[in-house]
Design a protein around this motif. Structure first.
Motif, PDB file in Angstrom:
ATOM      1  N   TYR A  32       0.820  -1.209   0.000  1.00 16.33           N
ATOM      2  CA  TYR A  32       0.000   0.000   0.000  1.00 16.33           C
ATOM      3  C   TYR A  32       0.852   1.257   0.000  1.00 16.33           C
ATOM      4  N   ARG A  55       6.004  -9.662  -6.729  1.00 15.67           N
ATOM      5  CA  ARG A  55       6.374 -11.088  -6.594  1.00 15.67           C
ATOM      6  C   ARG A  55       7.329 -11.509  -7.709  1.00 15.67           C
ATOM      7  N   TRP A  67       8.485 -10.398   6.092  1.00 14.38           N
ATOM      8  CA  TRP A  67       7.225 -10.128   6.783  1.00 14.38           C
ATOM      9  C   TRP A  67       7.535  -9.379   8.075  1.00 14.38           C
ATOM     10  N   ARG A  73      -0.987  -4.985  12.218  1.00 18.62           N
ATOM     11  CA  ARG A  73      -1.296  -5.538  10.901  1.00 18.62           C
ATOM     12  C   ARG A  73       0.004  -6.060  10.271  1.00 18.62           C
TER      13      ARG A  73
ATOM     14  N   ASP B  22       0.537 -17.224   1.857  1.00 21.09           N
ATOM     15  CA  ASP B  22       1.351 -16.023   1.820  1.00 21.09           C
ATOM     16  C   ASP B  22       0.646 -14.891   1.078  1.00 21.09           C
ATOM     17  N   ILE B  23       0.130 -15.201  -0.095  1.00 24.54           N
ATOM     18  CA  ILE B  23      -0.525 -14.173  -0.913  1.00 24.54           C
ATOM     19  C   ILE B  23      -1.830 -13.725  -0.252  1.00 24.54           C
ATOM     20  N   LEU B  25      -2.480 -13.579   2.919  1.00 21.77           N
ATOM     21  CA  LEU B  25      -2.117 -12.693   4.026  1.00 21.77           C
ATOM     22  C   LEU B  25      -1.753 -11.295   3.520  1.00 21.77           C
ATOM     23  N   GLU B  26      -0.953 -11.242   2.455  1.00 22.23           N
ATOM     24  CA  GLU B  26      -0.526  -9.955   1.911  1.00 22.23           C
ATOM     25  C   GLU B  26      -1.718  -9.191   1.332  1.00 22.23           C
ATOM     26  N   SER B  29      -3.839  -7.729   4.175  1.00 22.06           N
ATOM     27  CA  SER B  29      -3.281  -6.543   4.829  1.00 22.06           C
ATOM     28  C   SER B  29      -3.308  -5.331   3.892  1.00 22.06           C
ATOM     29  N   THR B  30      -3.106  -5.589   2.594  1.00 16.49           N
ATOM     30  CA  THR B  30      -3.184  -4.482   1.631  1.00 16.49           C
ATOM     31  C   THR B  30      -4.596  -3.899   1.565  1.00 16.49           C
ATOM     32  N   GLU B  32      -6.888  -4.030   3.833  1.00 15.84           N
ATOM     33  CA  GLU B  32      -7.186  -3.328   5.079  1.00 15.84           C
ATOM     34  C   GLU B  32      -6.484  -1.975   5.128  1.00 15.84           C
ATOM     35  N   ASP B  33      -5.257  -1.922   4.556  1.00 13.63           N
ATOM     36  CA  ASP B  33      -4.550  -0.635   4.466  1.00 13.63           C
ATOM     37  C   ASP B  33      -5.346   0.384   3.667  1.00 13.63           C
ATOM     38  N   MET B  34      -5.982  -0.094   2.625  1.00 10.54           N
ATOM     39  CA  MET B  34      -6.685   0.809   1.718  1.00 10.54           C
ATOM     40  C   MET B  34      -8.015   1.283   2.294  1.00 10.54           C
TER      41      MET B  34
END
Lengths: 115, 335
Positions: A32, A55, A67, A73, B22-23, B25-26, B29-30, B32-34
């Motif tokens: 972000y 990626r 990570w 978060r 992994d993806i 999770l990322e 979080s992205t 939620e950031d937005m």
């Protein structure tokens, strides 16, 4: 803008996206924060292009990711490694050369028109 | 929150197992950031539409072609289809025609045999065409996905990159001089049809009488024994015709040599035809009597019919021979 102009502009910008992303990864960034930095500089990149691109850069061993799960978060940070920095410098030089050449070409065009 | 879970599931189910967690999770979080604090469903929808179609996003992660056959293989693929499909279609049609004619008992009328060939033929050609296209496509799709070098540079027919040397394998053929593949396949088909008809002529041609339970086969027009007695001559013509069709396929254009061979072959066919048709025993006696009774069939009419058939045949043969030489004289023009 017409459809054709839109697609030509997208095509023109697509090649520079990797360079733009690499330029912002000299310091660690998560998805972000990176998107925001690019946006603040006027670079629009589809979200669905950006995350897979990160990626891919990691697979190509230009960036390393970690990570950070200490905060509320969890965030995945990406940063240029040595090979990435080297590649970025080369790409940057290539871009500067190209843009100068193109600048001359475009200026020449203007010059011709006024004559 | 439900929407976000569903979105992430839609993306990750398209990914290999080891990447999913992994993806996911990322992505979470992205997203939620937005989102702002305490987001409404509308807010979530805006963010998800920015991320776009889950299939496209997942494909970005996969770095795998989203097309079945890409630019690298497209040209070889279509060229091979164009070569292989006509061959399989011709073989399957020849087999069908041969089988239908040979197994005909003489009980059914000629038109019903033709009808059965046409109706079965359309179906069989459709299935054969689809089968061939399917397997070739499948093979290419697998090649495309196993090829590690993804450079999108089209390959030539020998599966290598194009070089100017490839031009040496191409001969320049003017359209009017060319022998098309369709012409070659047509020759095969024609030979197959007349040969099957010839050896079954007695059960195909004859007198049919309309009766309450359909048509009844009264008498055969030909003496099959007489037709069979010429088998060495007929086989020779079949072999020559097939050999010439193959020869034309390789020559790919009318040359003087092709025209000469064509002239020899056509003359042989003409001679064989006249020899066979001139045999008085050729026609079935019952058939002749029947014709005599129903139509005013005199010796004069018979001779007239014979002569006109032979003259027609000779004219067509001569036209064919001349046409061959005319095409062979067309000179190359480079533009």
């Amino acid at each position: 803008m017409s459809n054709l102009q839109n697609s030509l502009t997208t095509e023109l910008r697509r090649g520079t996206l990797t360079l733009a992303v690499l330029s912002q990864l000299r310091t660690p960034q998560y998805g972000y924060s990176l998107a925001q930095r690019l946006e603040s500089c006027g670079i629009t990149i589809d979200q669905s292009t950006l995350y897979p691109l990160l990626r891919r850069l990691e697979r190509q061993e230009l960036v390393t990711s970690t990570w950070d799960k200490t905060e509320s978060r969890p965030r995945r940070y990406y940063v240029l490694n040595e090979y990435g920095t080297e590649t970025f410098e080369q790409l940057k030089n290539e871009w500067e050369k190209t843009s100068q050449e193109l600048y001359l070409l475009l200026k020449g065009e203007n010059h011709d028109e006024t004559n | 929150m439900k929407l976000i879970d569903l979105y992430i599931q839609e993306v990750t189910r398209r990914l290999p197992e080891e990447l999913r967690e992994d993806i996911a999770l990322e992505l979470r979080s992205t997203i939620e950031d937005m989102l702002p604090e305490e987001p409404s469903e509308e807010d979530v929808k805006v963010i998800l539409s920015q991320l776009g179609n889950p299939a496209i996003l997942a494909n970005g992660y996969l770095d795998r072609p989203m097309h079945l056959i890409g630019p690298k293989y497209f040209d070889v693929y279509t060229s091979l289809l164009k070569i292989i499909i006509p061959i399989t279609l011709t073989i399957s049609l020849i087999t069908l025609i041969g089988k239908t004619i040979v197994t005909s008992t003489g009980e059914e009328a000629l038109y019903s045999i033709i009808f059965s060939i046409v109706s079965k033929g359309i179906w069989q050609l459709l299935i054969t065409g689809m089968q061939t296209a399917f397997w070739i496509t499948l093979i290419f799709a697998i090649i495309e996905r196993t090829d590690k070098v993804r450079d999108n540079i089209p390959l030539t027919m020998n599966f290598k990159k194009w070089t100017p040397d490839d031009l040496k394998n191409i001969s320049y053929i003017p359209k009017k001089k060319a022998i098309t593949k369709i012409h070659v396949f047509g020759s095969f088909l024609w030979t197959a049809i007349w040969a099957s008809v010839y050896f079954n002529a007695s059960s195909l041609f004859g007198i049919y009488e309309s009766q309450s339970d359909g048509f009844k086969f009264i008498s055969s027009a030909f003496n099959q024994e007489v037709l069979f007695s010429y088998w060495p001559l007929v086989t020779l013509v079949i072999v020559l015709e097939v050999a010439f069709a193959i020869y034309k396929g390789f020559a790919r254009q009318w040359t003087k040599k092709v025209a000469v061979v064509n002239a020899l072959l056509q003359t042989t066919i003409l001679v064989a035809f006249i020899v066979i048709i001139s045999n008085n025993e050729l026609w079935n006696a019952t058939f002749l009597t029947y014709i005599n009774e129903t139509a005013q069939y005199t010796e004069q009419v018979k001779n007239w019919a014979y002569q006109s058939i032979i003259v027609t045949f000779v004219i067509f043969t001569v036209i064919d021979i001349i046409e061959g030489f005319r095409k062979s004289r067309i000179t190359k023009k480079y533009f």
